[in-house]
Enzyme design. Structure first.
Site, PDB file in Angstrom:
ATOM      1  N   HIS A  38      32.894  25.704  32.952  1.00  0.00           N
ATOM      2  CA  HIS A  38      31.641  26.509  32.719  1.00  0.00           C
ATOM      3  C   HIS A  38      31.711  27.785  32.394  1.00  0.00           C
ATOM      4  O   HIS A  38      32.254  28.680  33.348  1.00  0.00           O
ATOM      5  CB  HIS A  38      31.111  26.233  34.013  1.00  0.00           C
ATOM      6  N   SER A  39      30.746  28.312  31.819  1.00  0.00           N
ATOM      7  CA  SER A  39      30.724  29.772  31.358  1.00  0.00           C
ATOM      8  C   SER A  39      32.079  30.224  30.887  1.00  0.00           C
ATOM      9  O   SER A  39      32.678  29.751  29.905  1.00  0.00           O
ATOM     10  CB  SER A  39      30.224  30.574  32.561  1.00  0.00           C
ATOM     11  N   MET A  40      32.635  31.243  31.705  1.00  0.00           N
ATOM     12  CA  MET A  40      33.981  31.821  31.273  1.00  0.00           C
ATOM     13  C   MET A  40      34.916  30.654  31.160  1.00  0.00           C
ATOM     14  O   MET A  40      36.000  30.669  30.258  1.00  0.00           O
ATOM     15  CB  MET A  40      34.315  32.709  32.202  1.00  0.00           C
ATOM     16  N   SER A  48      30.081  24.039  29.055  1.00  0.00           N
ATOM     17  CA  SER A  48      28.946  23.999  30.015  1.00  0.00           C
ATOM     18  C   SER A  48      28.496  25.559  30.034  1.00  0.00           C
ATOM     19  O   SER A  48      29.343  26.468  30.468  1.00  0.00           O
ATOM     20  CB  SER A  48      29.222  23.467  31.287  1.00  0.00           C
TER      21      SER A  48
END
Length: 254
Positions: A94-96, A121
């Site tokens: 997710h993200s990073m 994500s």
């Protein structure tokens, strides 16, 4: 059946699933920790064994130097994963964590033992840059940026002592993802599934769909209502897709 004996510093196994057909490595967001994926581990066991990455510089690893470079972090995670390759592996970031998952997936494929699927994500495709430099702003501005996404626990940054303890690690994570250099043409061969929130200020739906350019395999995408942490409100729906995609990948259907 005994599990692999890898370095416990890097990975957390919240729900043992020794008979699972596949292992899912989950990579947290900037400022996040392995515990973010505790509900995922509980929900997917026993059919999927979830390993959550614990980055240096936080929680029980808070005394270790943080790593503020995505490529270095991906190298270390890939190395530590060698003890966990006794069954098929998929990645969820997710993200990073999505950027990091992309880099780890490439390294695994270079070794000839790539993942069966990469789930990304809340992050735009690696080739889509906004030139963000949040890691360079003042503490007050960075706190405002973090809290604007309404992540669980971000209210802790209102406390001066907690802010002093947490902010250096968060800033380091932001630096890692914001200074990540995408190598033109870099792609994975495994299927990629992209999830995003329709009101996420960090990534538009179009930017998420651009992940399709970074796989030579099958591509799937889903959009949910919500912002950057839409995942907290739609965990069950996301995991239904994850389970279905993994079942299909293992059966050779995608």
């Amino acid at each position: 059946m005994n599990g692999p004996s890898g370095d416990p510093e890097w990975f957390r196994l919240f729900s043992s699933a020794p008979d699972a057909a596949v292992r899912l490595l989950c990579l947290p967001h900037a400022g996040g920790s392995a515990s973010f994926y505790f509900p995922v581990a509980q929900a997917l066991a026993p059919s999927v064994e979830v390993l959550a990455v614990q980055y240096p510089g936080r929680q029980d690893r808070r005394m270790e130097p943080l790593i503020d470079d995505i490529h270095t972090l991906a190298d270390r995670i890939t190395e530590e994963l060698s003890a966990y390759r006794d069954k098929p592996l998929a990645l969820f970031g997710h993200s990073m964590g999505a950027v990091l998952g992309f880099e780890v997936a490439q390294r695994l494929e270079e070794r000839g033992d790539g993942p069966v699927e990469l789930f990304v994500s809340g992050r735009r495709a690696p080739s889509v840059s906004r030139g963000e430099r949040w890691h360079d702003v003042s503490d007050a501005a960075l706190v405002a940026e973090i809290q604007s996404h309404q992540a669980a626990g971000s209210e802790l940054l209102d406390d001066p002592e907690m802010r002093a303890m947490l902010l250096p690690t968060i800033r380091g994570d932001y630096k890692a993802v914001e200074t990540h250099v995408y190598r033109p043409g870099a792609a994975v061969r495994c299927p990629v599934t992209a999830f995003t929130g329709d009101a996420d200020p960090k990534v538009t739906v179009e930017e998420a769909l651009a992940w399709q350019r970074h796989t030579t395999g099958d591509f799937h995408s889903e959009v949910f209502t919500g912002g950057h942490f839409y995942l907290s409100d739609h965990t069950a729906a996301v995991l239904r897709t994850v389970s279905a995609r993994l079942t299909a990948s293992l059966a050779g259907a995608v």
